[in-house]
Motif scaffolding. Structure first.
Motif, mmCIF file in Angstrom:
data_model
loop_
_atom_site.group_PDB
_atom_site.id
_atom_site.type_symbol
_atom_site.label_atom_id
_atom_site.label_comp_id
_atom_site.label_asym_id
_atom_site.label_seq_id
_atom_site.Cartn_x
_atom_site.Cartn_y
_atom_site.Cartn_z
ATOM 1 N N SER A 1 -2.960 -5.501 -4.859
ATOM 2 C CA SER A 1 -2.991 -6.492 -3.785
ATOM 3 C C SER A 1 -1.599 -6.573 -3.169
ATOM 4 C CB SER A 1 -3.427 -7.850 -4.339
ATOM 5 O OG SER A 1 -3.447 -8.814 -3.308
ATOM 6 N N LEU A 2 -1.463 -6.115 -1.942
ATOM 7 C CA LEU A 2 -0.153 -6.062 -1.302
ATOM 8 C C LEU A 2 0.334 -7.433 -0.845
ATOM 9 C CD1 LEU A 2 -0.445 -2.772 0.787
ATOM 10 C CD2 LEU A 2 0.471 -3.106 -1.515
ATOM 11 N N ASP A 3 -0.518 -8.451 -0.936
ATOM 12 C CA ASP A 3 -0.064 -9.802 -0.601
ATOM 13 C C ASP A 3 1.093 -10.227 -1.495
ATOM 14 O OD1 ASP A 3 -2.039 -9.920 1.274
ATOM 15 O OD2 ASP A 3 -3.469 -10.977 0.011
ATOM 16 N N TYR B 1 3.438 -8.360 -2.603
ATOM 17 C CA TYR B 1 4.626 -7.517 -2.414
ATOM 18 C C TYR B 1 4.972 -7.475 -0.932
ATOM 19 C CZ TYR B 1 3.141 -6.250 -7.082
ATOM 20 O OH TYR B 1 2.755 -6.304 -8.393
ATOM 21 N N PRO B 2 5.681 -8.495 -0.451
ATOM 22 C CA PRO B 2 5.975 -8.561 0.995
ATOM 23 C C PRO B 2 6.856 -7.414 1.495
ATOM 24 C CG PRO B 2 7.172 -10.257 -0.233
ATOM 25 C CD PRO B 2 6.205 -9.657 -1.189
ATOM 26 N N GLN C 1 -5.817 -4.927 5.847
ATOM 27 C CA GLN C 1 -4.727 -4.324 6.623
ATOM 28 C C GLN C 1 -3.727 -3.646 5.687
ATOM 29 O OE1 GLN C 1 -4.780 -4.195 9.968
ATOM 30 N NE2 GLN C 1 -6.764 -5.246 9.843
ATOM 31 N N THR D 1 2.267 -0.650 2.955
ATOM 32 C CA THR D 1 2.602 -1.964 3.486
ATOM 33 C C THR D 1 1.341 -2.626 4.027
ATOM 34 O OG1 THR D 1 3.160 -0.955 5.634
ATOM 35 C CG2 THR D 1 4.972 -1.321 4.084
ATOM 36 N N GLY D 2 1.395 -3.941 4.203
ATOM 37 C CA GLY D 2 0.261 -4.684 4.733
ATOM 38 C C GLY D 2 -0.060 -5.882 3.869
ATOM 39 N N ASP D 3 -1.255 -6.436 4.076
ATOM 40 C CA ASP D 3 -1.658 -7.612 3.311
ATOM 41 C C ASP D 3 -3.065 -7.465 2.724
ATOM 42 O OD1 ASP D 3 -3.117 -7.721 5.612
ATOM 43 O OD2 ASP D 3 -2.402 -9.686 6.272
#
Length: 304
Positions: free
Chosen positions: A149-151, A153-154, A170, A197-199
């Motif tokens: 979950s890339l949320d 890892y900004p 995304q 990258t993304g969310d």
């Protein structure tokens, strides 16, 4: 005779007979030892201490209502797609899908994807129906599926070349450039490293057993140069010598190991794909004067 003798001997031992010598079997050099004569120690709890140091075993856990990961190895990823929902995946990973799902190639950001070790073209799966559909994917290599979950890892996440399999939401697979000659040549990741990258949720594939380590600020972890799967973009990547000349030549790790400096999360695999190929010992040879591939140019050269 020997069977009857062994039975009498065993009964004598159970009645409290002499236990200072094992009873014979009638075969030279072979003897039985009773369980009363063997002291069994309690199993050591190695994993508890290992996990207390910040490591955790990574499993393909499912997220209820979003996706499900099936199997223990060479896993299957299944997702429910709402009407008009889109899923992106690598070519060749589709296993099954419902009738209302339409496919289309995705060519945007193709150069950045290819620099990160991915195919320049991906495939999108869109539910064009009015009811909930589904898709199922499996890696192109015998691997486990790791949901990321890339949320959380900004700054994004770096990964080994070709680790990305598919994503929902995304997620942009690209690359990051390493201009340090030392890490580019000796850290095992090359100068172009895959970056996500993304969310949304990215699904990576990795062979072997995967463990995760959460590094505290300033903590350094040393890993094999080919065992790093992914790491938080905020983690510092470096190298250190494996030892002296004899260790470098005969220790099996080469000249350098990879170092990771926290804070951040890192993922490590026990057996990468290259190591699996080497262990299988598969070698492809060509005959002298042979062509690179395909059928012979004339009918006379074809062997039926």
């Amino acid at each position: 005779r020997s069977s009857a003798w062994m039975l009498d001997r065993r009964e004598g031992l159970e009645r409290g007979g002499p236990k200072d010598r094992p009873y014979r079997t009638g075969c030279p050099g072979v003897a039985f030892v009773t369980m009363a004569e063997v002291e069994v120690s309690a199993p050591a709890k190695v994993s508890a201490g290992f996990f207390d140091m910040g490591f955790e075993l990574v499993k393909g856990e499912s997220a209820e209502g979003k996706y499900e990961i099936l199997g223990d190895d060479m896993q299957v990823l299944t997702l429910e797609l709402a009407p008009d929902q889109v899923m992106i995946s690598e070519p060749g990973t589709m296993l099954t899908m419902s009738d209302g799902v339409e496919t289309e190639v995705v060519c945007d950001n193709c150069c950045a994807r290819q620099c990160g070790g991915e195919p320049p073209i991906n495939v999108s799966y869109t539910n064009s129906g009015t009811e909930t559909g589904f898709v199922g994917f499996t890696p192109n290599v015998p691997a486990k599926i790791l949901p990321m979950s890339l949320d959380a890892y900004p700054n994004g996440m770096n990964a080994q070349s070709g680790a990305y399999m598919s994503s929902i939401g995304q997620v942009t697979p690209g690359f990051s450039l390493d201009c340090n000659p030392m890490t580019a040549c000796c850290a095992g990741m090359g100068c172009c490293r895959q970056k996500l990258t993304g969310d949304g949720v990215a699904f990576l594939n990795a062979t072997g057993t995967v463990i995760k380590k959460s590094l505290s600020d300033g903590e350094v972890l040393v890993v094999d140069t080919h065992s790093l799967v992914a790491w938080d973009a905020g983690v510092g990547l470096g190298v250190q010598a494996t030892g002296g000349m004899c260790v470098a030549c005969f220790g099996g790790e080469g000249c350098c190991n990879t170092t990771l400096k926290g804070p951040g999360d890192v993922w490590i695999q026990s057996m990468n794909l290259g190591k699996i190929k080497r262990s299988l010992g598969v070698v492809i040879t060509m005959k002298e004067g042979g062509r690179g591939g395909g059928a012979p140019v004339d009918h006379e050269s074809m062997v039926r």
